[in-house]
Design an enzyme around this catalytic site. Structure first.
Site, PDB file in Angstrom:
ATOM      1  N   GLN A 100       0.832  -1.207   0.000  1.00  0.00           N
ATOM      2  CA  GLN A 100       0.000   0.000   0.000  1.00  0.00           C
ATOM      3  C   GLN A 100       0.864   1.254   0.000  1.00  0.00           C
ATOM      4  O   GLN A 100       2.058   1.191   0.262  1.00  0.00           O
ATOM      5  CB  GLN A 100      -0.896  -0.002   1.250  1.00  0.00           C
ATOM      6  CG  GLN A 100      -0.128  -0.167   2.558  1.00  0.00           C
ATOM      7  CD  GLN A 100      -0.966  -0.768   3.679  1.00  0.00           C
ATOM      8  OE1 GLN A 100      -2.183  -0.728   3.647  1.00  0.00           O
ATOM      9  NE2 GLN A 100      -0.306  -1.322   4.700  1.00  0.00           N
ATOM     10  N   GLU A 175       1.111  -8.436  11.691  1.00  0.00           N
ATOM     11  CA  GLU A 175       0.942  -7.270  10.804  1.00  0.00           C
ATOM     12  C   GLU A 175       1.593  -7.612   9.465  1.00  0.00           C
ATOM     13  O   GLU A 175       2.718  -8.103   9.426  1.00  0.00           O
ATOM     14  CB  GLU A 175       1.614  -6.041  11.450  1.00  0.00           C
ATOM     15  CG  GLU A 175       1.936  -4.897  10.520  1.00  0.00           C
ATOM     16  CD  GLU A 175       0.709  -4.211   9.907  1.00  0.00           C
ATOM     17  OE1 GLU A 175      -0.183  -3.805  10.657  1.00  0.00           O
ATOM     18  OE2 GLU A 175       0.658  -4.099   8.651  1.00  0.00           O
ATOM     19  N   ASP A 206       0.940 -12.675   6.765  1.00  0.00           N
ATOM     20  CA  ASP A 206      -0.491 -12.730   6.493  1.00  0.00           C
ATOM     21  C   ASP A 206      -1.244 -13.320   7.706  1.00  0.00           C
ATOM     22  O   ASP A 206      -0.920 -14.417   8.180  1.00  0.00           O
ATOM     23  CB  ASP A 206      -0.701 -13.609   5.248  1.00  0.00           C
ATOM     24  CG  ASP A 206      -2.158 -13.786   4.937  1.00  0.00           C
ATOM     25  OD1 ASP A 206      -2.793 -12.791   4.564  1.00  0.00           O
ATOM     26  OD2 ASP A 206      -2.672 -14.917   5.097  1.00  0.00           O
ATOM     27  N   ASP A 225      -7.388  -4.965  14.353  1.00  0.00           N
ATOM     28  CA  ASP A 225      -7.189  -3.531  14.117  1.00  0.00           C
ATOM     29  C   ASP A 225      -6.723  -3.361  12.682  1.00  0.00           C
ATOM     30  O   ASP A 225      -5.552  -3.143  12.396  1.00  0.00           O
ATOM     31  CB  ASP A 225      -6.121  -3.008  15.095  1.00  0.00           C
ATOM     32  CG  ASP A 225      -5.777  -1.557  14.810  1.00  0.00           C
ATOM     33  OD1 ASP A 225      -6.574  -0.883  14.126  1.00  0.00           O
ATOM     34  OD2 ASP A 225      -4.703  -1.109  15.246  1.00  0.00           O
TER      35      ASP A 225
HETATM   36  N1  SPD Z   1     -11.533   4.288   8.112  1.00  0.00           N
HETATM   37  C1  SPD Z   1     -10.347   4.099   8.865  1.00  0.00           C
HETATM   38  C2  SPD Z   1     -10.369   2.919   9.750  1.00  0.00           C
HETATM   39  C3  SPD Z   1      -9.010   2.679  10.322  1.00  0.00           C
HETATM   40  C4  SPD Z   1      -8.946   1.580  11.299  1.00  0.00           C
HETATM   41  N2  SPD Z   1      -7.594   1.219  11.672  1.00  0.00           N
HETATM   42  C5  SPD Z   1      -6.841   2.198  12.315  1.00  0.00           C
HETATM   43  C6  SPD Z   1      -5.509   1.715  12.784  1.00  0.00           C
HETATM   44  C7  SPD Z   1      -5.096   2.389  14.040  1.00  0.00           C
HETATM   45  N3  SPD Z   1      -4.325   1.540  14.881  1.00  0.00           N
END
Ligand code: SPD
Length: 371
Positions: A100, A175, A206, A225
């Protein structure tokens, strides 16, 4: 190049904001604009729908001086017809990782901002709301959590919050993007300090693969998250992913999954809830919090528990105020407390109406007399 991206998306989007796709038989079907499948059908468009700073302002999603792109991206399928802008003082980092585009800038109103593929992930000013809620909603809902897994979370903020729980013995984090971790360590030390905790075990890779190999029943809690369900995080709202999580949780273990905005994504929320109700045999609840820099200013959390000791997500069994120095550990809690915990499960009437499956949790809010 931008024209191509514009045309790609126009092909999919009709005037009512719904997205036209094919069900594999060549027959056109209509997909709600908030549905993750919308962008999937044109991965090339995803690749170009990234961040731009124009005349000193960052706008989410993509903005461009090109008329076609402007028209299309301001109707982005995740949040059609709107954009949120932040004034940029300085771009600090912009590079493409294997997965990304990673952007960090200094904003004039919210401190430093981390952006992935054009979408704000966190700002220094309001990150506390998201990280504290996504962590303590699940961990304060069970007694003595010991083994916790974080999926995503490469900035380290959720790790920082988990570390407040002295009962926790081991924190795995999976991650996919090493660049997010490196960038956080360099530009967001208040979040990345989460990586310094000796209980943290970092796995770069992954998450679905990681979960497939995780011992059955290993975790008391899993916190997802992730970024939004486009690009690398797309699989993280689909059935196989939830199945692997349920397998990795102990009986009565809990999942807390980022679950978008109740203002914008009721279809997606309804879908996630329906899938999770089938997979998780305990409770399934939806909570939310205010995060001003996320689209529509709110973010939701889907909380699920597996079959086993029952979990009352609404009324915390393990209140943070009773946990020794948890409130002050490393950094004073800024947003979360037990009142915010309970309040997060109160839902507006339109959400209760639109997302049928959500009705039951707010019923377990302790009844108070309304004058
Ligand atoms: N639309 C944005 C959503 C983001 C969620 N993840 C945020 C990561 C922060 N640790």
């Amino acid at each position: 190049m931008e024209d191509g991206a514009g045309r790609g998306l126009e092909r999919q989007m009709s005037m009512d904001g719904k997205v036209n796709s094919s069900n594999g038989s060549g027959k056109a079907i209509s997909i709600p604009s908030c549905c993750l499948k919308a962008k999937l059908s044109d991965p090339e468009t995803d690749a170009k729908c990234h961040s731009t700073v124009v005349s000193g302002w960052f706008s989410e999603p993509h903005s461009s001086s090109n008329e076609t792109v402007k028209k299309v991206y301001f109707n982005n399928p995740m949040w059609p017809g709107e954009t949120h802008s932040l004034k940029v003082e300085k771009v600090l980092f912009k590079e493409k990782s294997k997965y990304q585009e990673v952007l960090v800038f200094q904003s004039s109103a919210y401190g430093r901002v981390l952006v992935l593929d054009g979408i704000v992930q966190l700002t220094e000013k309001d990150e506390c709301a998201y990280q504290e809620m996504i962590t303590h909603l699940p961990l304060c809902s069970i007694e003595s959590p010991q083994n916790v897994l974080v999926v995503g979370g490469g900035d380290g903020g959720v790790l920082r919050e988990i570390a407040r729980h002295s009962s926790v013995k081991s924190i795995d984090i999976c991650e996919i993007d090493q660049m997010v971790i490196d960038v956080s360590k360099k530009f967001f030390p208040e979040l990345a300090l989460g990586f310094e905790d000796p209980r943290v075990h970092l796995h770069v890779g992954d998450a679905i693969e990681f979960l497939r190999h995780a011992p059955k029943g290993k975790y008391d809690a899993v916190i997802v998250d992730s970024s939004d369900p486009v690009g690398p995080a797309q699989e993280l709202v689909e059935r196989p992913f939830f199945e692997t999580i349920a397998r990795a949780l102990r009986p009565g273990g809990v999942l807390c999954n980022m679950a978008e905005s109740m203002w914008l994504h009721t279809h997606l929320i309804q879908d996630m809830i329906s899938i999770c109700r089938e997979i998780f045999k305990g409770s399934v609840c939806y909570a939310w919090a205010s995060v001003p820099t996320y689209p529509s200013g709110v973010i939701g959390f889907l909380l699920c528990s597996t079959d086993g000791p029952s979990v009352d997500f609404v009324n915390p069994i393990n209140p943070i105020e009773k946990m020794g120095d948890a409130l002050e550990y490393r950094r004073r809690l800024k947003f979360y407390n037990s009142e915010m915990h309970r309040a997060a499960f109160s839902l507006p009437s339109f959400v209760k109406r639109e997302v049928e499956a959500l009705r039951d949790c707010s019923n377990s809010l302790k009844k108070v007399d309304i004058q």
